[in-house]
Every structure is written in structure tokens, then in C-alpha cells.
Design an enzyme around this catalytic site. Structure first.
Site, PDB file in Angstrom:
ATOM      1  N   GLN A   1       0.860  -1.205   0.003  1.00 22.23           N
ATOM      2  CA  GLN A   1      -0.038  -0.124  -0.237  1.00 22.23           C
ATOM      3  C   GLN A   1       1.026   1.324   0.102  1.00 22.23           C
ATOM      4  O   GLN A   1       1.499   1.732   1.135  1.00 22.23           O
ATOM      5  CB  GLN A   1      -0.913  -0.003   1.233  1.00 22.23           C
ATOM      6  CG  GLN A   1      -1.804  -1.280   1.241  1.00 22.23           C
ATOM      7  CD  GLN A   1      -3.105  -1.310   0.319  1.00 22.23           C
ATOM      8  OE1 GLN A   1      -3.712  -0.309  -0.003  1.00 22.23           O
ATOM      9  NE2 GLN A   1      -2.907  -2.334  -0.813  1.00 22.23           N
TER      10      GLN A   1
ATOM     11  N   ARG B   1      -4.819   4.983   3.189  1.00 22.52           N
ATOM     12  CA  ARG B   1      -4.250   5.507   1.962  1.00 22.52           C
ATOM     13  C   ARG B   1      -4.444   4.567   0.657  1.00 22.52           C
ATOM     14  O   ARG B   1      -4.832   3.447   0.883  1.00 22.52           O
ATOM     15  CB  ARG B   1      -2.596   5.713   2.314  1.00 22.52           C
ATOM     16  CG  ARG B   1      -2.050   4.246   2.661  1.00 22.52           C
ATOM     17  CD  ARG B   1      -0.353   4.522   2.968  1.00 22.52           C
ATOM     18  NE  ARG B   1       0.369   3.378   3.192  1.00 22.52           N
ATOM     19  CZ  ARG B   1       0.635   2.906   4.223  1.00 22.52           C
ATOM     20  NH1 ARG B   1       0.216   3.428   5.341  1.00 22.52           N
ATOM     21  NH2 ARG B   1       1.460   1.754   4.505  1.00 22.52           N
TER      22      ARG B   1
ATOM     23  N   GLY C   1     -12.141   3.369   2.378  1.00 20.39           N
ATOM     24  CA  GLY C   1     -11.136   2.284   1.794  1.00 20.39           C
ATOM     25  C   GLY C   1     -10.001   3.050   1.021  1.00 20.39           C
ATOM     26  O   GLY C   1     -10.234   4.080   0.747  1.00 20.39           O
ATOM     27  N   HIS C   2      -9.010   2.173   0.625  1.00 20.69           N
ATOM     28  CA  HIS C   2      -8.176   3.030  -0.078  1.00 20.69           C
ATOM     29  C   HIS C   2      -8.579   3.321  -1.684  1.00 20.69           C
ATOM     30  O   HIS C   2      -9.245   2.439  -1.989  1.00 20.69           O
ATOM     31  CB  HIS C   2      -6.857   2.014  -0.159  1.00 20.69           C
ATOM     32  CG  HIS C   2      -7.107   0.467  -0.803  1.00 20.69           C
ATOM     33  ND1 HIS C   2      -6.311  -0.668  -0.921  1.00 20.69           N
ATOM     34  CD2 HIS C   2      -8.366  -0.123  -1.471  1.00 20.69           C
ATOM     35  CE1 HIS C   2      -6.834  -1.537  -1.348  1.00 20.69           C
ATOM     36  NE2 HIS C   2      -8.099  -1.296  -1.649  1.00 20.69           N
ATOM     37  N   ASN C   3      -8.020   4.340  -2.146  1.00 24.17           N
ATOM     38  CA  ASN C   3      -8.188   4.853  -3.342  1.00 24.17           C
ATOM     39  C   ASN C   3      -9.676   5.395  -3.731  1.00 24.17           C
ATOM     40  O   ASN C   3     -10.179   5.604  -4.838  1.00 24.17           O
ATOM     41  CB  ASN C   3      -8.112   3.760  -4.586  1.00 24.17           C
ATOM     42  CG  ASN C   3      -6.510   3.565  -4.427  1.00 24.17           C
ATOM     43  OD1 ASN C   3      -6.098   2.606  -3.880  1.00 24.17           O
ATOM     44  ND2 ASN C   3      -5.783   4.341  -5.207  1.00 24.17           N
TER      45      ASN C   3
END
Length: 342
Positions: A210, A230, A251-253
Site C-alpha cells: 500500500q 491511504r 477504503g483505499h483509493n
């Protein structure tokens, strides 16, 4: 490009050296230029000539055709779609090879751990009138703007930047993030935590590196004990003026637009796009890799499982247009009561 303020780069390395180090010298014969130098890794649409990128699904055909990446790891079925200026590495398990390459370029033991020493970034920089509470830990290279208040026991990781007139409450952790002006972060918030990315589900459960960031624009407010992961490679983004309640998971993105309201207990799975002015009731969930159009209203406990256009009004699990939702409820009530005539 991975932000090296947060993740140390072990390169540059040639693609031939990387594949040899990974025990994949078998891929060199069909590569073309094994001496091509890799300067970083990023997403297809952001990649430049020195970058390696991934295309592991046919959903990314258009991005693959347009990419400027120097090297692309692809499924064999996508080999012919790779642009002529890019080197193609075609393998049956592209996600796994790409994760190996990321681990080689950004080794786990050199990535920034929160508040870890990064002498290459220099000492923290504070503008005037910054207040730092008791037991606060500030990493190397941190920049904090004028008038910002940081509450007790908060930990700010190396390389983080925070704008002016922000309020960061006690017991927060902030890593891999750039934060704008007049942002309010309540107690217990975790920003820049690792995203939930895995390979070989239910078997080895291998972690996907990540290596992204969190970008928070001006006048955002994040409620107590919420978490913002991230990005995996790109950024998790929260737009100007958006307000997030307590106990929300981003959540990520994920990319959240301007002036959104997200109520408590909601959870956005990775790569959810929420456009400007969306209102979400308590306990809303999304299945990820979908978009909710500008000005939509998502009622409490809805489960969004597909894309919805601007101005949608959604309810239910799975979420549907609210008129259809109430029509179904009315029909079920009639059926459950039965025919009382006679």
C-alpha cells in the site's frame, strides 16, 4: 508516482535486474530491452516513460491503450493492447508479479512507519502560532501551517503536511497524508492507514503493498474514530468542505467530492467514487469500484452495489431507486396481510 516522502525508493533498477532478482529470468527472453531503467511505479493513467504499471483486467483496456508507462505487467490476453512505446511483461498472474516488483522497488523494511526516523527529510517545520499538546510525536519532514492546534498524544508520521488553522484532536494518528487548511480531525481518527488489499484470497492472503497517500482538501471535518486508508498506488481523496461523521471507514483509493455529508457507521470499499454534494445516511455501505453521481441521496443502511447517475435517490439492500424501494415495501405488506375480503 509513489510519494518518496512516505515510501523510500530502492531504485533505479533495470527491469532485467529486477526480474532476475525475483527469480523470473524466464521472462527476459520476450522482453526486448532488459536494460530499461525503472524510475518508479504508478497507475496506468498516471504513468510516465520511466514507470512500471499494471493492467490485470480487461476493464482497463482504454487506460492501457493510452498509458505512457515504460513497462506494463499484463495478462496474456492484453498483450496486443500494450502501446508500441511500452515494454510488455505478459504473465498469467500479473497481480502477483507486480506486487513482487513493488516489494523490490519499495522494500517493506525501508517504507516509512509512522513517526519513523527519516533523516533525509530534515527537521519538522512549524509556522508561527502552532500549538502542540502534551506527548505529541512529530516525524521528520513534517510541515504544519500557522494557527494549527494538535491535541495530546497525537502521532504525525514523517513527511506529513498539514495546512493552516487546522484542529487535530487528541489521540489521532496521521501518516502518508497531505492535509489542507481549516481541517477538523476529531479524537481517535486514523488517517493514512494501510488499505485492505490482498492476493490469493483464503489461501496465502498475501498483502498487496500500500504505497499511496491521503489527500484532504480545505474545510473537511472527520468525526471521532473514523479511518481513512491511504491509496494502494494512487491517492485516497476527500474534497473541499466534505463532512464525515464518527466511526466511518474510507477504503483505499476512494475519491469523495466536495460538500458531501457521510453519516456515522458508513463504510466505503476501495475505489468508490462519490461525486460532489452526495448525502449518505447512517450505516451506508458500498461494494467498491463504483461511482455515485453528484447530488445523490443514499438513505441509511443502503448497500450500493453498482454505479448510479447524478441526482439518484437510493434505499435498500441492494440499493435501488427509492420509488421502487417503497413500491416493493407496499406490495410486500399487502401480500403479508392477505386478502381480507369475504
Amino acid at each position: 508516482m509513489v510519494d518518496t516522502r512516505f515510501h523510500r525508493f530502492a531504485g533505479p533498477s533495470t527491469i532485467g535486474d529486477i526480474l532476475a532478482a525475483l527469480g523470473r529470468a524466464d521472462l527476459l527472453s520476450g522482453l526486448g530491452d532488459a536494460g530499461f531503467s525503472i524510475l518508479g511505479a504508478t497507475e496506468l493513467d498516471l504513468a510516465g516513460p520511466g514507470d512500471v504499471a499494471l493492467a490485470a483486467h480487461t476493464n482497463y483496456i482504454e487506460e492501457l491503450r493510452a498509458t505512457e508507462a515504460g513497462v506494463v505487467v499484463v495478462l496474456p490476453a492484453l498483450r496486443d493492447v500494450v502501446p508500441a512505446h511500452s515494454l510488455a511483461i505478459a504473465v498469467d498472474r500479473p497481480h502477483q508479479l507486480f506486487a513482487d516488483i513493488l516489494d523490490h522497488l519499495y522494500p517493506a523494511n525501508t517504507r516509512t512507519v509512522i513517526a519513523a526516523g527519516r533523516d533525509d527529510l530534515g527537521a519538522p517545520v512549524f509556522e508561527r502560532d502552532v500549538f502542540i499538546g502534551s506527548n505529541v510525536v512529530v516525524g521528520q519532514g513534517v510541515e504544519i501551517g500557522r494557527g494549527t492546534v494538535v491535541g495530546a498524544n497525537t502521532v504525525i508520521g514523517a513527511g506529513v503536511t498539514i495546512g493552516r488553522n487546522c484542529t487535530i484532536a487528541a489521540n489521532c494518528t496521521i501518516d502518508c497524508a497531505h492535509i489542507g487548511n481549516e481541517v477538523v480531525i476529531h479524537s481517535g481518527v486514523r488517517i493514512g492507514t494501510e488499505g485492505f488489499g490482498w492476493l490469493d484470497f483464503g489461501q496465502s492472503n498475501r498483502k498487496v503493498p500500500q504505497l499511496g497517500r491521503v489527500l484532504i482538501q480545505d474545510r473537511v471535518e472527520i468525526g471521532a474514530n473514523s479511518t481513512v486508508d491511504r491509496g494502494a498506488l494512487g491517492d485516497t481523496m476527500i474534497g473541499e468542505g466534505t463532512k464525515i461523521d464518527n466511526l466511518v471507514q474510507i477504503g483505499h483509493n476512494c475519491r469523495i467530492g466536495r460538500a458531501c455529508l457521510i453519516a456515522a457507521m458508513s463504510g466505503l470499499s476501495g475505489s468508490t467514487i462519490v461525486e460532489d454534494g452526495v448525502l449518505m445516511g447512517g450505516g451506508v455501505g458500498t461494494s467498491g469500484h463504483l461511482s455515485i453521481g453528484a447530488g445523490s441521496v443514499v438513505h441509511g443502511r443502503a448497500a450500493v452495489t453498482k454505479n448510479w447517475p447524478a441526482g439518484s435517490k437510493l434505499a435498500g439492500a441492494p440499493a435501488q431507486d427509492i420509488r421502487d424501494f417503497w413500491r416493493e415495501i407496499a406490495t410486500m405488506r399487502k401480500l403479508s396481510k392477505g386478502d381480507k375480503r369475504g
